[in-house]
Design a protein around this motif. Structure first.
Motif, PDB file in Angstrom:
ATOM      1  N   GLU A  38      38.806  42.707  41.755  1.00 29.84           N
ATOM      2  CA  GLU A  38      38.487  44.137  41.736  1.00 29.84           C
ATOM      3  C   GLU A  38      39.676  44.958  41.261  1.00 29.84           C
ATOM      4  O   GLU A  38      39.523  45.910  40.487  1.00 29.84           O
ATOM      5  N   LEU A  39      40.861  44.596  41.726  1.00 28.55           N
ATOM      6  CA  LEU A  39      42.064  45.311  41.324  1.00 28.55           C
ATOM      7  C   LEU A  39      42.253  45.263  39.814  1.00 28.55           C
ATOM      8  O   LEU A  39      42.527  46.287  39.163  1.00 28.55           O
ATOM      9  N   LEU A  40      42.085  44.089  39.227  1.00 30.08           N
ATOM     10  CA  LEU A  40      42.300  43.932  37.791  1.00 30.08           C
ATOM     11  C   LEU A  40      41.198  44.598  36.972  1.00 30.08           C
ATOM     12  O   LEU A  40      41.457  45.165  35.912  1.00 30.08           O
ATOM     13  N   ARG A  41      39.968  44.541  37.466  1.00 29.18           N
ATOM     14  CA  ARG A  41      38.858  45.154  36.721  1.00 29.18           C
ATOM     15  C   ARG A  41      38.990  46.666  36.636  1.00 29.18           C
ATOM     16  O   ARG A  41      38.500  47.284  35.686  1.00 29.18           O
ATOM     17  N   HIS A  42      39.639  47.262  37.613  1.00 32.67           N
ATOM     18  CA  HIS A  42      39.776  48.721  37.635  1.00 32.67           C
ATOM     19  C   HIS A  42      41.158  49.186  37.192  1.00 32.67           C
ATOM     20  O   HIS A  42      41.462  50.384  37.271  1.00 32.67           O
TER      21      HIS A  42
ATOM     22  N   LEU B  55      33.636  36.548  33.537  1.00 36.88           N
ATOM     23  CA  LEU B  55      34.424  36.244  34.727  1.00 36.88           C
ATOM     24  C   LEU B  55      35.845  36.762  34.638  1.00 36.88           C
ATOM     25  O   LEU B  55      36.486  37.004  35.665  1.00 36.88           O
ATOM     26  N   ASP B  56      36.370  36.926  33.424  1.00 39.18           N
ATOM     27  CA  ASP B  56      37.764  37.336  33.242  1.00 39.18           C
ATOM     28  C   ASP B  56      37.898  38.832  33.473  1.00 39.18           C
ATOM     29  O   ASP B  56      37.349  39.629  32.712  1.00 39.18           O
ATOM     30  N   PRO B  57      38.669  39.246  34.498  1.00 40.96           N
ATOM     31  CA  PRO B  57      38.782  40.681  34.792  1.00 40.96           C
ATOM     32  C   PRO B  57      39.876  41.391  34.017  1.00 40.96           C
ATOM     33  O   PRO B  57      40.030  42.607  34.155  1.00 40.96           O
ATOM     34  N   ALA B  58      40.647  40.643  33.212  1.00 41.65           N
ATOM     35  CA  ALA B  58      41.838  41.236  32.609  1.00 41.65           C
ATOM     36  C   ALA B  58      41.854  41.213  31.091  1.00 41.65           C
ATOM     37  O   ALA B  58      42.374  42.139  30.457  1.00 41.65           O
ATOM     38  N   LEU B  59      41.324  40.167  30.472  1.00 46.03           N
ATOM     39  CA  LEU B  59      41.441  39.981  29.029  1.00 46.03           C
ATOM     40  C   LEU B  59      40.079  39.939  28.363  1.00 46.03           C
ATOM     41  O   LEU B  59      39.085  39.538  28.971  1.00 46.03           O
TER      42      LEU B  59
ATOM     43  N   VAL C 221      40.457  31.899  39.948  1.00 48.43           N
ATOM     44  CA  VAL C 221      41.571  32.850  39.890  1.00 48.43           C
ATOM     45  C   VAL C 221      41.754  33.303  38.444  1.00 48.43           C
ATOM     46  O   VAL C 221      41.366  32.604  37.505  1.00 48.43           O
ATOM     47  N   PRO C 222      42.373  34.475  38.233  1.00 52.67           N
ATOM     48  CA  PRO C 222      42.431  35.086  36.907  1.00 52.67           C
ATOM     49  C   PRO C 222      43.699  34.740  36.144  1.00 52.67           C
ATOM     50  O   PRO C 222      44.561  33.966  36.600  1.00 52.67           O
ATOM     51  N   HIS C 223      43.826  35.372  35.019  1.00 56.82           N
ATOM     52  CA  HIS C 223      44.950  35.206  34.104  1.00 56.82           C
ATOM     53  C   HIS C 223      46.286  35.497  34.790  1.00 56.82           C
ATOM     54  O   HIS C 223      46.450  36.531  35.435  1.00 56.82           O
ATOM     55  N   VAL C 224      47.233  34.571  34.644  1.00 55.40           N
ATOM     56  CA  VAL C 224      48.576  34.690  35.233  1.00 55.40           C
ATOM     57  C   VAL C 224      48.485  35.108  36.709  1.00 55.40           C
ATOM     58  O   VAL C 224      49.147  36.034  37.158  1.00 55.40           O
ATOM     59  N   PHE C 225      47.661  34.394  37.441  1.00 61.97           N
ATOM     60  CA  PHE C 225      47.500  34.684  38.868  1.00 61.97           C
ATOM     61  C   PHE C 225      48.804  34.455  39.641  1.00 61.97           C
ATOM     62  O   PHE C 225      48.983  34.999  40.740  1.00 61.97           O
ATOM     63  N   GLN C 226      49.729  33.692  39.066  1.00 66.49           N
ATOM     64  CA  GLN C 226      51.010  33.434  39.739  1.00 66.49           C
ATOM     65  C   GLN C 226      51.784  34.729  39.998  1.00 66.49           C
ATOM     66  O   GLN C 226      52.656  34.768  40.865  1.00 66.49           O
ATOM     67  N   GLY C 227      51.481  35.764  39.231  1.00 68.31           N
ATOM     68  CA  GLY C 227      52.172  37.033  39.397  1.00 68.31           C
ATOM     69  C   GLY C 227      51.720  37.826  40.612  1.00 68.31           C
ATOM     70  O   GLY C 227      52.256  38.908  40.863  1.00 68.31           O
TER      71      GLY C 227
ATOM     72  N   GLN D   3      40.800  37.217  49.216  1.00 72.06           N
ATOM     73  CA  GLN D   3      41.951  37.544  48.383  1.00 72.06           C
ATOM     74  C   GLN D   3      41.566  37.508  46.903  1.00 72.06           C
ATOM     75  O   GLN D   3      41.947  38.396  46.128  1.00 72.06           O
ATOM     76  N   ARG D   4      40.827  36.486  46.513  1.00 76.59           N
ATOM     77  CA  ARG D   4      40.412  36.372  45.105  1.00 76.59           C
ATOM     78  C   ARG D   4      39.521  37.533  44.698  1.00 76.59           C
ATOM     79  O   ARG D   4      39.654  38.085  43.600  1.00 76.59           O
ATOM     80  N   GLN D   5      38.594  37.907  45.565  1.00 76.75           N
ATOM     81  CA  GLN D   5      37.700  39.027  45.259  1.00 76.75           C
ATOM     82  C   GLN D   5      38.475  40.333  45.166  1.00 76.75           C
ATOM     83  O   GLN D   5      38.211  41.162  44.275  1.00 76.75           O
ATOM     84  N   ALA D   6      39.431  40.523  46.053  1.00 78.95           N
ATOM     85  CA  ALA D   6      40.228  41.751  46.029  1.00 78.95           C
ATOM     86  C   ALA D   6      41.061  41.834  44.753  1.00 78.95           C
ATOM     87  O   ALA D   6      41.176  42.909  44.141  1.00 78.95           O
TER      88      ALA D   6
END
Length: 297
Positions: free
Chosen positions: A11-15, A190-194, A266-272, A5-8
């Motif tokens: 990948e979602l956030l990086r793309h 490591l951060d896929p979003a920011l 886990v990434p930024h605001v993973f609660q979402g 789940q974390r890897q998926a």
């Protein structure tokens, strides 16, 4: 299963097409399209309204306690996002806490720079109190810049005639607009979003010529004494890890009851991403329990 789940999610956030530091109008549209692509559950209502002259969206889920409320502050680096965009995450909080979530549509930079967002937050809180909801039955919750806004608003309340709310929970808070934390570089890969540069761009939009280290701009540098109980949640794979750790440490140093929860990998605001990630649901459960424990009976 959670490693997959974390890897998926990574990948979602990086793309994803979102560039937090990109051209503001375009990125606001992208941000909205990304968020609105996930519809609200059928049992969630999100109604536009006004609180103290500030636009809000009231999010309700079944079986709510009308005597309590969550005042919710969305993320978006003070320049992106909206109360309606945050309705999904606000609904997740509302459902677990058993109270309506009032998401504040504070005005955004660069059109409305610092301290407009804080002014809007204080106005909305003042109006909620005036409606008869006691401070002991109100919790502040915020994500990213919204988490920073929660902290800044709590500090600002000390110079008003208003009581503090019962408690506050912040998810991946951005509380250092100087972007000086070690994780801004140490967690960059490591951060896929920011990115640190994106945050610096948005900090300039929000603060203009103001000192980025002003306590109400960067509450990591504020006197936090007198604040209500605080829960800080953050992922270990984000550049704002240091913001969260330092906020919790400063709060503890100023005798604030504080809990810090660092969720690994886990990434930024993973609660979402509760629909995709087990840890997200677990973190939301923990936040709800914290909020309920601090509400007055």
């Amino acid at each position: 299963m959670t490693q997959q789940q974390r890897q998926a999610l990574d990948e979602l956030l990086r793309h994803a097409p979102l560039d937090v530091g990109g051209e503001i109008i375009e990125q606001r549209k992208i941000f909205h399209e990304m968020i609105s692509s996930v519809p609200l559950p059928d049992d969630v209502s999100a109604q536009r309204g006004e609180l103290g002259g500030v636009p809000v969206v009231t999010v309700e889920t079944p079986g709510l306690d009308p005597s309590a409320a969550v005042l919710y502050f969305h993320g978006g680096a003070y320049a992106l996002g909206s109360a309606l965009d945050s309705a999904g995450l606000a609904a997740d909080v509302s459902r677990r806490v058993g109270a309506r979530a009032i998401s504040v549509d504070y005005r955004l930079a660069p059109e409305h720079p610092f301290p407009t967002a804080i002014d809007d937050a204080v106005s909305a809180y003042r109006a909620l109190l005036a409606e008869g909801v006691p401070s002991g039955r109100i919790a502040f919750v915020g994500e990213s810049a919204g988490g920073g806004l929660v902290a800044a608003t709590l500090v600002a309340l000390k110079d008003t005639d208003l009581p503090q709310p019962a408690g506050a929970a912040v998810f991946s808070p951005w509380v250092d607009l100087t972007v000086s934390g070690a994780s801004a570089t140490g967690k960059a890969e490591l951060d896929p979003a920011l990115t640190a540069e994106a945050l610096r761009i948005r900090a300039r939009d929000y603060l203009g010529d103001h000192d980025h280290a002003l306590p109400l701009a960067s509450p990591i540098f504020a006197d936090l004494s007198g604040l209500p109980p605080l829960l800080v949640q953050v992922g270990s794979h984000e550049i704002l890890l240091d913001d969260a750790i330092r906020l919790a440490g400063r709060a503890a140093g100023h005798d604030v009851p504080v809990q810090l929860q660092v969720w690994p990998q886990v990434p930024h605001v993973f609660q979402g991403f509760a629909a995709l990630l087990d840890e997200a649901g677990q973190a939301l459960d923990a936040a709800a329990e914290f909020i309920k424990q601090n509400w007055a009976d």
